[in-house]
Write a protein that holds these residues in place. Sequence first.
Motif, short mmCIF file in Angstrom:
data_model
loop_
_atom_site.label_atom_id
_atom_site.label_comp_id
_atom_site.label_asym_id
_atom_site.label_seq_id
_atom_site.Cartn_x
_atom_site.Cartn_y
_atom_site.Cartn_z
N VAL A 296 9.01 3.40 9.58
CA VAL A 296 10.46 3.19 9.50
C VAL A 296 10.87 2.92 8.06
O VAL A 296 11.85 3.49 7.55
N LEU A 297 10.10 2.10 7.36
CA LEU A 297 10.41 1.78 5.98
C LEU A 297 10.21 2.98 5.07
O LEU A 297 11.00 3.22 4.15
N ILE A 298 9.15 3.74 5.31
CA ILE A 298 8.90 4.93 4.49
C ILE A 298 10.01 5.95 4.68
O ILE A 298 10.55 6.51 3.72
N ASN A 299 10.41 6.18 5.92
CA ASN A 299 11.47 7.16 6.19
C ASN A 299 12.81 6.74 5.63
O ASN A 299 13.69 7.58 5.36
N LEU A 300 12.97 5.45 5.43
CA LEU A 300 14.22 4.94 4.87
C LEU A 300 14.47 5.50 3.48
O LEU A 300 15.62 5.73 3.08
N THR A 301 13.40 5.75 2.73
CA THR A 301 13.53 6.27 1.37
C THR A 301 13.31 7.78 1.29
O THR A 301 13.30 8.34 0.21
N ASP A 302 13.08 8.43 2.44
CA ASP A 302 13.00 9.89 2.52
C ASP A 302 12.00 10.47 1.50
O ASP A 302 12.37 11.20 0.58
N ILE B 183 8.78 12.61 -0.26
CA ILE B 183 8.01 13.86 -0.25
C ILE B 183 6.69 13.56 -0.94
O ILE B 183 6.66 13.11 -2.08
N TRP B 184 5.58 13.83 -0.26
CA TRP B 184 4.26 13.54 -0.79
C TRP B 184 3.60 14.82 -1.27
O TRP B 184 3.54 15.81 -0.55
N SER B 185 3.09 14.81 -2.49
CA SER B 185 2.32 15.96 -2.96
C SER B 185 0.88 15.82 -2.50
O SER B 185 0.48 14.78 -1.98
N SER B 186 0.08 16.87 -2.70
CA SER B 186 -1.34 16.79 -2.37
C SER B 186 -2.07 16.00 -3.44
O SER B 186 -1.63 15.92 -4.59
N ARG C 220 -1.44 11.70 -6.98
CA ARG C 220 -0.40 12.49 -6.31
C ARG C 220 0.95 11.87 -6.65
O ARG C 220 1.02 10.73 -7.13
N THR C 221 2.00 12.59 -6.40
CA THR C 221 3.35 12.07 -6.66
C THR C 221 4.08 11.88 -5.34
O THR C 221 3.87 12.61 -4.37
N ILE C 222 4.92 10.87 -5.32
CA ILE C 222 5.81 10.62 -4.19
C ILE C 222 7.23 10.66 -4.72
O ILE C 222 7.59 9.91 -5.62
N THR C 223 8.02 11.56 -4.18
CA THR C 223 9.42 11.65 -4.56
C THR C 223 10.26 10.98 -3.49
O THR C 223 10.32 11.45 -2.35
N GLU D 8 0.83 -1.20 0.00
CA GLU D 8 0.00 0.00 0.00
C GLU D 8 0.86 1.25 0.00
O GLU D 8 0.51 2.27 -0.60
N ALA D 9 2.00 1.19 0.67
CA ALA D 9 2.88 2.36 0.77
C ALA D 9 3.80 2.51 -0.44
O ALA D 9 4.08 3.63 -0.86
N PHE D 10 4.25 1.40 -1.03
CA PHE D 10 5.27 1.47 -2.07
C PHE D 10 4.85 0.89 -3.42
O PHE D 10 5.57 1.06 -4.40
#
Length: 344
Positions: free
Chosen positions: A211-217, A219-222, A237-240, A49-51
């Motif tokens: 923890v896993l999300i922060n590992l890849t640092d 940035i979430w757009s609206s 939305r985009t995830i950088t 769901e996150a990646f």
Amino acid sequence: MDFSLTQQHNDQKSLLEIIFVVDGSGSIGKSNFSIVREWVVNRTVNIYEAFGDFAHVEVLQFSNKDNPWDGVSIEDSKKFVIPFVLGECVNNVSCFTPRIMNMPYLNSATYLYYALRRVMEVEFPKSPSFNISMKAVIVVTDGEANDGAFLRGWHDKYKDRVTSIAIGVGQYKKFLNQLQNIANGGTGNDRVFPLSGFTGMQRNSSDLINVLINLTDPIWSSWSSCSTSCSPGIQMRTITFRNATRTLNESVIVNQTKTCNEDLCALYYDNDLRCAGPGIIPTQCSMDAFRKFLLKNVNWEEIGQDEKIFDSPVKGLRMKLKQIKSPGMNIKFVNIERYDAVKP
């Protein structure tokens, strides 16, 4: 949710590779191991769901080890149960769920260091994404490892190559130092998640996913506006991921989409029938939407005691209003009816 890659790195494979290292020792028991299986399924779902497709997951159950005099290399060892490897069942719940839930329970000792060796010496290196992916190991155990004396050395050797997370279940205080050695080299409780019992595994584990999300640092757009006004549509939305790869100095941008306007009745607000029209407003919503709209905007004083008929923007639907007024009494009658719009 769906994902698509818009800025590719040189070898598009996996951004993040995660291996669950699951304790299958006898102290867990068959019933509790069923809870562990369900937990691994749910966390795998959370990861995708996150990646989306840019995470690859593997599950490795451990228990016993090979004896040195057996002459079996760790690569050839049959002491592990691996229902699927990195690159298999990617973002496919119908694939990974039965494989995890049908994973046999080993029910023996607790040779955790031996399992972690297998992960770093065999499982990660055989992945096509080995040279570029961020890597994480999630250890789930309920007791002290028989080979726990080597865990600190394992962490120190691989700390720059893998992020390790340790989850201790039950009487974790008795082996907390081993959990800490796995997760952070014994410096504290960073990335250590203790649970007092197996029932606690049924609760949400959002901290683990963070923890896993922060590992890849990231940035979430609206979220964008819905692509449609009066029917189900798509938002994007985009995830950088600024720290997306281990060896390439670049970011990866992922498009994430989700459906919107799935609850069509919610589109028809009390004072807004802009979505109404033949074949557009759903039948199950039209009566209620029409009633709300008229009752909020009708002037009862203008109606007086005469019957008033209002036609709906929806073909074949109308409302009849009538009120009876007398001293001390004011009764309002509301009747919504369908009719043959062809006939007068």
